[in-house]
Enzyme design. Structure first.
Site: not given
Ligand code: IPE
Ligand code: IPE
Ligand code: MG
Length: 256
Positions: A26-28, A31, A43, A72-73, A77, A137, A199
């Site tokens: 998470d956090g793309n 970033w 991403h 799945s959620e 986006r 792996l 999540s």
């Molecule tokens: C969780 O990240 C799913 C993945 C990293 C694929 P999200 O960024 O979608 O999670 P929430 O919605 O903030 O909980």
């Molecule tokens: C995780 O990064 C990647 C996916 C859920 C596909 P995010 O896109 O959720 O990055 P933030 O949380 O918005 O920074």
């Molecule tokens: Mg996120």
């Protein structure tokens, strides 16, 4: 296929490298925003980080690495972001098969594929097939995955396959129908990006996993960051309900 009973019955030695690491990458988006770039640039960078992580885990003899790529959620986006992610998944699968084969990595993809384009479904099948004889792996990518979906599909399959057992199903029955029935439960769960939640990732299997949350954003999660997570894991005491004294052998186990 070997089915694994619950990891809570035997206590893994934490001083060793975790056998199974599961990661919420998470956090793309954040970033990218920090660099005044579009979210999708995060991403793209995030996907590139996967190769190094797989290599590091392979080198330290982690046996299973499970990565949450799309939940799945995440269909909620914006459409452009979803379609970029689908394209990125497709390109990454095509590109990485070569290095997976070089590193003896076996790819598995879990999640509901039915919502993907036919071409992506085909690419997933081909990539799995091209790496199926690798013995190193086991890399699992969770795509259109949800922990609740997984438990539900397992219950439905189990009821259809073994109707005579209705009312008497045991944990082992259910786990044999989960999408990760080929792997033991994760020892270490890592979530980057600063949020402290699951999540809807591997809900059943995380019951006794050691959880590690870090503020590091996924595109910055390098080998040093991985080592910090493993070091944190190695300091834990996994008790699975027992007391500390039982673990040190002062008092024996009563029930299993
Ligand atoms: C969780 O990240 C799913 C993945 C990293 C694929 P999200 O960024 O979608 O999670 P929430 O919605 O903030 O909980
Ligand atoms: C995780 O990064 C990647 C996916 C859920 C596909 P995010 O896109 O959720 O990055 P933030 O949380 O918005 O920074
Ligand atoms: Mg996120």
């Amino acid at each position: 296929m070997a089915f694994f009973s619950s990891a809570t019955k035997t206590i893994p030695v934490v001083a060793e490298i975790p056998k199974h690491i599961a990661v919420i990458m998470d956090g793309n988006g954040r970033w990218a925003r920090k660099r005044f770039l579009p979210r999708v640039a995060g991403h793209a960078r995030g996907a590139e980080m996967i190769r190094d992580l797989v290599k590091s885990c392979s080198d330290m003899k982690v046996e299973y690495l499970t990565l949450f790529a799309f939940s799945s959620e995440n269909w909620r986006r914006p459409e452009e972001e979803v379609s970029f992610l689908m394209g990125l998944f497709m390109r990454a699968l095509k590109r990485e098969v070569i290095s997976m084969n070089e590193n003896n990595v076996k790819l598995m993809v879990i999640g509901d594929r039915s919502r993907f384009d036919a071409s992506l479904i085909k690419q997933i099948e081909d990539s799995e097939q091209m790496t199926e004889n690798n013995t190193g792996l086991i890399l699992t990518i969770a795509a259109n995955y949800g922990g609740r979906w997984d438990v539900l599909q397992a219950v439905n399959k189990m009821q259809l396959a073994e109707p005579q057992l209705a009312g008497t199903f045991q944990e082992e029955h259910l786990t044999s129908y989960l999408s990760m029935n080929y792997a033991p439960e994760p020892d270490l769960f890592i979530r980057t990006g600063g949020e402290s939640r699951i999540s809807n990732f591997l809900l059943w299997q995380l019951a006794y996993t050691e959880l590690y949350f870090t503020d590091t954003l996924w595109p910055d999660f390098n080998e040093a960051a991985l080592n910090l997570a493993i070091q944190s894991y190695q300091k834990r005491e996994r008790r699975f309900g027992r007391t500390s004294e039982q673990l040190s052998g002062v008092i024996a186990d009563t029930a299993t």
